[in-house]
Design a protein around this motif. Structure first.
Motif, PDB file in Angstrom:
ATOM      1  N   GLU A 178       0.214  -0.707   9.585  1.00  0.00           N
ATOM      2  CA  GLU A 178       0.523  -1.157   8.229  1.00  0.00           C
ATOM      3  C   GLU A 178       1.942  -1.726   8.157  1.00  0.00           C
ATOM      4  O   GLU A 178       2.179  -2.764   7.539  1.00  0.00           O
ATOM      5  CB  GLU A 178       0.369   0.007   7.248  1.00  0.00           C
ATOM      6  N   LEU A 179       2.904  -1.044   8.802  1.00  0.00           N
ATOM      7  CA  LEU A 179       4.290  -1.510   8.797  1.00  0.00           C
ATOM      8  C   LEU A 179       4.393  -2.909   9.405  1.00  0.00           C
ATOM      9  O   LEU A 179       5.047  -3.796   8.842  1.00  0.00           O
ATOM     10  CB  LEU A 179       5.164  -0.521   9.572  1.00  0.00           C
ATOM     11  N   ILE A 233       3.002  -5.587   7.090  1.00  0.00           N
ATOM     12  CA  ILE A 233       3.896  -5.874   5.957  1.00  0.00           C
ATOM     13  C   ILE A 233       5.050  -6.762   6.420  1.00  0.00           C
ATOM     14  O   ILE A 233       5.362  -7.779   5.790  1.00  0.00           O
ATOM     15  CB  ILE A 233       4.432  -4.568   5.344  1.00  0.00           C
ATOM     16  N   LEU A 234       5.700  -6.401   7.520  1.00  0.00           N
ATOM     17  CA  LEU A 234       6.836  -7.181   8.006  1.00  0.00           C
ATOM     18  C   LEU A 234       6.417  -8.584   8.433  1.00  0.00           C
ATOM     19  O   LEU A 234       7.185  -9.541   8.291  1.00  0.00           O
ATOM     20  CB  LEU A 234       7.503  -6.460   9.180  1.00  0.00           C
ATOM     21  N   THR A 251       4.648 -10.721   4.722  1.00  0.00           N
ATOM     22  CA  THR A 251       5.310 -10.906   3.439  1.00  0.00           C
ATOM     23  C   THR A 251       6.285 -12.073   3.552  1.00  0.00           C
ATOM     24  O   THR A 251       6.998 -12.202   4.543  1.00  0.00           O
ATOM     25  CB  THR A 251       6.074  -9.634   3.012  1.00  0.00           C
ATOM     26  N   SER A 307      10.104  -2.266   5.277  1.00  0.00           N
ATOM     27  CA  SER A 307       8.675  -2.420   4.988  1.00  0.00           C
ATOM     28  C   SER A 307       8.335  -1.898   3.597  1.00  0.00           C
ATOM     29  O   SER A 307       7.525  -2.492   2.885  1.00  0.00           O
ATOM     30  CB  SER A 307       7.832  -1.707   6.052  1.00  0.00           C
ATOM     31  N   ARG A 308       8.966  -0.804   3.177  1.00  0.00           N
ATOM     32  CA  ARG A 308       8.698  -0.266   1.842  1.00  0.00           C
ATOM     33  C   ARG A 308       9.178  -1.218   0.754  1.00  0.00           C
ATOM     34  O   ARG A 308       8.471  -1.451  -0.230  1.00  0.00           O
ATOM     35  CB  ARG A 308       9.377   1.097   1.684  1.00  0.00           C
ATOM     36  N   SER A 351       6.935  -4.214   0.710  1.00  0.00           N
ATOM     37  CA  SER A 351       5.626  -3.833   0.172  1.00  0.00           C
ATOM     38  C   SER A 351       5.675  -3.757  -1.343  1.00  0.00           C
ATOM     39  O   SER A 351       4.781  -4.242  -2.041  1.00  0.00           O
ATOM     40  CB  SER A 351       5.194  -2.487   0.757  1.00  0.00           C
TER      41      SER A 351
END
Length: 294
Positions: A114-115, A118-119, A122, A167-168, A171
């Motif tokens: 998932e990380l 996202i990186l 996005t 990543s957070r 996200s």
């Protein structure tokens, strides 16, 4: 030891380590200082480049946008993104820079999967008020400069935490752009993921999974896309493939029996699905698995 010496020492340390399902390799970890008029020509990397502005300002030029970064700002350029950087209005500019190569150990769903999605997926944007990242970078500089016992482990933790923070924040931005509430989206994804795992031996459709969480097929697919960077149909296929591989490795069932157990319409359809997912037939996979265990 001054910052320049700390930067050289930090950049000379080799960081290549696994974190659960991901291999992380740091190519550089250093301070960049520029004065007056300067320019970094248009270029790209096959890795992730993290830019954190410690002081001053600069203009960043990408193929599809241009923006200004100032003290406390951060942005990350994923692999394959052309970018150029030139001086801003202030005479001096200092940037903390880290270039990292991220590679999954396997493609099964995980926090690292998932990380990375996202990186990677996005759009490039400015993250303001990135003081946590500055603190972690400066902590790494101090650890490298002092060289006290355990400094390597502390810097590895700092690198990992920097990637998690990035990543957070990305996200959260991505969810806001899509008009999705984070808690609701996370809850929907968790329920869909659990439903697929619990029913993995059945022929699960996108419509069936979406109905389980009271969403349309389009809404459900969008939730999975923003969480993993892949489609709901692909997630179903990945989970069914993982189960098929597990059965082939751990049982002596014939391919026809596995096909029936996993609700494929025929052994031919099962074999075709398996080859598409693994670039080998089920039988070839069983032989390879046995050889690996010798």
């Amino acid at each position: 030891m001054n910052l320049t010496e700390q930067s050289k020492k930090l950049n000379n340390i080799e960081f290549h380590f696994p974190i659960n399902n991901m291999e992380i390799r740091v190519l550089w970890f250093r301070i960049m200082n520029r004065n007056k008029q300067w320019r970094i020509q248009r270029h790209l990397h096959s890795t992730f480049e993290i830019h954190i502005v410690q002081s001053g300002d600069s203009k960043v030029i990408l193929d599809n946008q241009t923006f200004i970064v100032k003290k406390g700002d951060c942005y990350i350029t994923p692999p394959g993104n052309y970018h150029e950087q030139i001086n801003g209005n202030e005479d001096t500019y200092t940037e903390y820079s880290m270039n990292v190569d991220l590679e999954l150990i396997n493609n099964s769903y995980s926090e690292e999967y998932e990380l990375l999605n996202i990186l990677s997926n996005t759009e490039v944007r400015v993250l303001h008020n990135s003081h946590e990242l500055i603190s972690l970078f400066e902590g790494s500089l101090n650890e490298a400069g002092n060289g006290y016992s355990g400094y390597n482990r502390i810097i590895i933790n700092n690198i990992t935490n920097m990637l998690i923070i990035l990543s957070r924040r990305l996200s959260n931005y991505k969810l806001a752009r899509m008009g999705i509430q984070k808690n609701t989206s996370t809850g929907h994804f968790s329920k869909m993921h659990s439903y697929i795992k619990d029913n993995v031996i059945k022929r699960i459709s996108v419509k069936e999974v979406a109905s389980y969480v009271f969403l349309s097929e389009k809404q459900a697919s969008r939730v999975v896309q923003q969480s993993l960077g892949t489609s709901l149909k692909s997630l179903i296929d990945v989970k069914r493939n993982e189960k098929a591989c597990e059965i082939i490795r751990n049982t002596s069932l014939q391919m026809k029996e596995i096909s029936e157990y996993m609700d494929f319409t025929s052994p031919f359809v099962f074999s075709k699905f398996f080859k598409r997912m693994n670039d080998m037939t089920p039988l070839e996979y069983r032989i390879m698995s046995k050889n690996d265990n010798l």
